[in-house]
Scaffold this motif. Sequence first.
Motif, PDB file in Angstrom:
ATOM      1  N   LEU A  35       1.039  -0.798  -0.038  1.00 51.91           N
ATOM      2  CA  LEU A  35       0.141   0.082   0.276  1.00 51.91           C
ATOM      3  C   LEU A  35       0.756   1.325   0.238  1.00 51.91           C
ATOM      4  O   LEU A  35       0.767   1.749  -0.895  1.00 51.91           O
ATOM      5  CB  LEU A  35      -1.046  -0.101   1.437  1.00 51.91           C
ATOM      6  CG  LEU A  35      -2.128   0.569   0.948  1.00 51.91           C
ATOM      7  CD1 LEU A  35      -2.825   0.842  -0.103  1.00 51.91           C
ATOM      8  CD2 LEU A  35      -3.397   0.133   2.708  1.00 51.91           C
ATOM      9  N   CYS A  36       1.922   1.376   1.564  1.00 47.34           N
ATOM     10  CA  CYS A  36       2.690   2.011   1.141  1.00 47.34           C
ATOM     11  C   CYS A  36       4.076   2.543   1.121  1.00 47.34           C
ATOM     12  O   CYS A  36       4.344   3.148   0.816  1.00 47.34           O
ATOM     13  CB  CYS A  36       2.466   3.148   2.921  1.00 47.34           C
ATOM     14  SG  CYS A  36       3.571   1.592   3.299  1.00 47.34           S
ATOM     15  N   ASN A  37       4.235   1.065   0.573  1.00 48.01           N
ATOM     16  CA  ASN A  37       5.788   1.190   0.048  1.00 48.01           C
ATOM     17  C   ASN A  37       6.475   1.078   1.107  1.00 48.01           C
ATOM     18  O   ASN A  37       8.420   0.692   0.436  1.00 48.01           O
ATOM     19  CB  ASN A  37       6.277   1.556  -1.927  1.00 48.01           C
ATOM     20  CG  ASN A  37       5.367   1.309  -2.676  1.00 48.01           C
ATOM     21  OD1 ASN A  37       4.258   2.280  -3.417  1.00 48.01           O
ATOM     22  ND2 ASN A  37       5.142  -0.224  -3.431  1.00 48.01           N
TER      23      ASN A  37
ATOM     24  N   VAL B 252       0.088  -5.988   3.131  1.00 50.33           N
ATOM     25  CA  VAL B 252       0.420  -4.606   4.132  1.00 50.33           C
ATOM     26  C   VAL B 252       0.535  -5.129   5.329  1.00 50.33           C
ATOM     27  O   VAL B 252       0.610  -5.642   6.071  1.00 50.33           O
ATOM     28  CB  VAL B 252      -0.842  -4.012   3.646  1.00 50.33           C
ATOM     29  CG1 VAL B 252      -1.589  -4.030   2.318  1.00 50.33           C
ATOM     30  CG2 VAL B 252      -1.235  -4.591   4.677  1.00 50.33           C
ATOM     31  N   GLY B 253       0.925  -3.673   5.948  1.00 47.76           N
ATOM     32  CA  GLY B 253       1.944  -3.527   6.972  1.00 47.76           C
ATOM     33  C   GLY B 253       0.567  -3.365   7.727  1.00 47.76           C
ATOM     34  O   GLY B 253      -0.543  -2.947   7.745  1.00 47.76           O
ATOM     35  N   SER B 254       0.302  -4.112   9.443  1.00 49.91           N
ATOM     36  CA  SER B 254      -0.662  -3.174  10.063  1.00 49.91           C
ATOM     37  C   SER B 254      -0.859  -1.739  10.665  1.00 49.91           C
ATOM     38  O   SER B 254      -2.371  -1.707  10.693  1.00 49.91           O
ATOM     39  CB  SER B 254      -0.195  -4.611  11.416  1.00 49.91           C
ATOM     40  OG  SER B 254       0.583  -3.903  12.054  1.00 49.91           O
ATOM     41  N   SER B 255      -0.358  -0.852  10.757  1.00 50.14           N
ATOM     42  CA  SER B 255      -0.501  -0.388  10.571  1.00 50.14           C
ATOM     43  C   SER B 255      -1.068   0.509   9.446  1.00 50.14           C
ATOM     44  O   SER B 255      -1.617   1.507  10.046  1.00 50.14           O
ATOM     45  CB  SER B 255       1.035   0.831  11.028  1.00 50.14           C
ATOM     46  OG  SER B 255       1.774   0.116   9.809  1.00 50.14           O
ATOM     47  N   CYS B 256      -0.571   0.387   7.786  1.00 53.67           N
ATOM     48  CA  CYS B 256      -1.893   1.041   6.869  1.00 53.67           C
ATOM     49  C   CYS B 256      -3.133  -0.029   7.917  1.00 53.67           C
ATOM     50  O   CYS B 256      -3.994   1.571   6.622  1.00 53.67           O
ATOM     51  CB  CYS B 256      -1.095   0.339   5.697  1.00 53.67           C
ATOM     52  SG  CYS B 256       0.370   1.688   5.106  1.00 53.67           S
ATOM     53  N   ILE B 257      -3.260  -0.640   8.098  1.00 55.61           N
ATOM     54  CA  ILE B 257      -5.209  -1.080   7.872  1.00 55.61           C
ATOM     55  C   ILE B 257      -5.545  -0.138   9.219  1.00 55.61           C
ATOM     56  O   ILE B 257      -6.300   0.315   9.227  1.00 55.61           O
ATOM     57  CB  ILE B 257      -4.398  -2.568   8.471  1.00 55.61           C
ATOM     58  CG1 ILE B 257      -4.311  -3.080   7.238  1.00 55.61           C
ATOM     59  CG2 ILE B 257      -5.747  -3.027   9.548  1.00 55.61           C
ATOM     60  CD1 ILE B 257      -4.248  -5.064   8.309  1.00 55.61           C
TER      61      ILE B 257
HETATM   62 ZN   LIG Z   1       2.016   0.725   4.601  1.00 59.49          ZN
END
Ligand SMILES: [Zn+2]
Length: 209
Positions: free
Chosen positions: A46-48, A69-74
């Motif tokens: 998502l954010c690379n 994705v990473g959990s922080s982006c969720i």
């Molecule tokens: Zn991310």
Amino acid sequence: MSTYSQRVADNILPFSVSCTLPEAFKEWYFTDNIEDHVIANEECELCNQEQLRYHFEIKNRHTNHHLWVGSSCILRFKVQVFENGTLLNVEDASKKLDKLKKKMRQDSCVNSLKKLASQESNSILANALEFYLKNKYLTPRQAFVVFWRLSTNKVDHCPSFFKVSLKKDKYKNDLREMPLERVHMIWPALSSSQRKLARKYGHTTPESK
Ligand SMILES: [Zn+2]
């Protein structure tokens, strides 16, 4: 739009029905699938952002497309997180993701301990595995032996994932009397209050490498 939001938009909009950002995220949900890559070198799709160890899968309910994705982006983008079919608020979603990460860290400790026990026939290690499975922590003395043998046998492990208990007076005493180099070996597994106690016992903080 900043490069960051542009990057996120470029990654998610082509796989969404809606063509604006907050709207598009309403189509996505966390599937409960997680992957532990062991080495923290993965990218959030998502954010690379790079150097993720854990990947969380999100899916679009209209296009069926999925991203890791990473959990922080969720949490940052309020991707829907469910528990038994109920949509969670951000606080409960955060708790659920933390619980999943904790479980993965424990599983990774169990895997390291099992691998070690299979490589080296040693009753201390067999007992440490059994003890960890039951309690999800090690005693200070077990932690020293486990970390020492894991390193010697070159078994992949993350010392900070292990927890050490100082609940019993005996464990506190063992820490107090432990030679400094052993204390330094278990240092990554100690919490900040446990480190404070170790310093009170006269042990010094290891020098950062
Ligand atoms: Zn991310």
